[in-house]
Scaffold this active site. Sequence first.
Site, PDB file in Angstrom:
ATOM      1  N   PHE A 178     -15.218  -3.579  -6.474  1.00  0.00           N
ATOM      2  CA  PHE A 178     -14.340  -3.527  -7.639  1.00  0.00           C
ATOM      3  C   PHE A 178     -14.771  -4.635  -8.592  1.00  0.00           C
ATOM      4  CE2 PHE A 178     -10.019  -4.151  -9.683  1.00  0.00           C
ATOM      5  CZ  PHE A 178     -10.057  -2.949 -10.371  1.00  0.00           C
TER       6      PHE A 178
ATOM      7  N   HIS B  10      -4.699  -3.498   1.338  1.00  0.00           N
ATOM      8  CA  HIS B  10      -5.676  -4.578   1.296  1.00  0.00           C
ATOM      9  C   HIS B  10      -6.000  -5.156   2.673  1.00  0.00           C
ATOM     10  CE1 HIS B  10      -5.238  -4.449  -3.011  1.00  0.00           C
ATOM     11  NE2 HIS B  10      -3.946  -4.712  -2.932  1.00  0.00           N
TER      12      HIS B  10
ATOM     13  N   THR C  74      26.338  26.323   4.817  1.00  0.00           N
ATOM     14  CA  THR C  74      25.124  25.617   5.227  1.00  0.00           C
ATOM     15  C   THR C  74      24.889  25.753   6.729  1.00  0.00           C
ATOM     16  OG1 THR C  74      26.235  23.480   5.521  1.00  0.00           O
ATOM     17  CG2 THR C  74      25.376  23.994   3.328  1.00  0.00           C
TER      18      THR C  74
ATOM     19  N   VAL D 239     -10.682   2.677  -6.295  1.00  0.00           N
ATOM     20  CA  VAL D 239      -9.843   3.730  -5.704  1.00  0.00           C
ATOM     21  C   VAL D 239      -9.690   4.870  -6.704  1.00  0.00           C
ATOM     22  CG1 VAL D 239      -7.584   4.269  -4.737  1.00  0.00           C
ATOM     23  CG2 VAL D 239      -8.618   2.049  -4.265  1.00  0.00           C
ATOM     24  N   GLN D 240      -9.594   4.518  -7.988  1.00  0.00           N
ATOM     25  CA  GLN D 240      -9.447   5.543  -9.020  1.00  0.00           C
ATOM     26  C   GLN D 240     -10.618   6.524  -9.001  1.00  0.00           C
ATOM     27  OE1 GLN D 240      -8.773   2.343  -9.344  1.00  0.00           O
ATOM     28  NE2 GLN D 240      -7.030   1.973 -10.690  1.00  0.00           N
TER      29      GLN D 240
ATOM     30  N   LYS E  47      20.885  23.197   3.253  1.00  0.00           N
ATOM     31  CA  LYS E  47      20.911  22.492   4.535  1.00  0.00           C
ATOM     32  C   LYS E  47      19.598  21.731   4.682  1.00  0.00           C
ATOM     33  CE  LYS E  47      23.520  22.132   8.355  1.00  0.00           C
ATOM     34  NZ  LYS E  47      24.954  21.796   8.295  1.00  0.00           N
TER      35      LYS E  47
END
Length: 308
Positions: A165, A266, A63, A237-238, A16
Amino acid sequence: MATKVEGFNFEQRHGKARVRVARVWRNKSDNIHSMVEWNVSISLLSDCVNSYVRDDNSDIVATDTMKNTVYVKAKECSEQLSAENFAILLARHFTSFYKQVTTAIVKIVEKPWERVHVNGQPHDHGFKLGSEKHTAEVTVQKSGVLKLTSGIEGLSVLKTTKSGFEGFIRDQYTALPETRERMLATEVTALWRYSYESVSSIPRNPLYFTERYLDVKKSLANTFFGPPKEGVYSASVQGTLFQIAKAVLNRFPDISSIQLKMPNIHFLPVNISSKENTIVKFNDDVFLPTDEPHGSIEASLSRFWSKM
């Protein structure tokens, strides 16, 4: 586990989904109320193959019964407990109460109701809706073997500086300029697995996993932002994702692995110009927010002995 049926391998489960339940606890000594709202999904692995191949439903847990069980078990919880503990409670019920059920999988998404503060004081019975959601998923076998995962969905974070970056691959398809100064925004989805391998081994405190969830969320935010005055620089970001994952595993020994998804949402600097000249001179103070398309960054980190 697959079953041989008429010369084929057959696997099945039923359950369920999206059972919504709210539970309120009223402390009689100080009249302070606590509450949760959970969205519960249940999946049972059980010996009910006959319902598929012989029109025999005698081994099926309906269920609708699962739905009603959620409400009854919530009522039976006289003390406040975590989403993880409630999921374990439900899974243990299904695997112990029904001989046909070998494994129960229960997932809970907790709606982020937060206690309000009025004139600087916490309100006894007032709540407001927050943003990010607490998730929990448990798999419990009839033997008591446990797999427990918690998580965060929709944790939106942003910083207006200390991000860049540069140094990435450049070729004939690259238009992105390098920068050491940009806004960084993401919506974090995190899943972490606990090292507890049996129902009997989990902590006794019924709010332990709620407290651990709040601590992990705080660790995620602190690593992303850095100290309040100077912050912390993000080269990608990595790189930030890895630092977050490492901070969680270093701080919480009972977490064996963590998965993170951090899309790069962004904020593009506005630059209005014509062929003749620049109409308005912007200095990285006006941006166009956009989430489509966005960078998709995800990774997992685990201890060497961890079962992912």
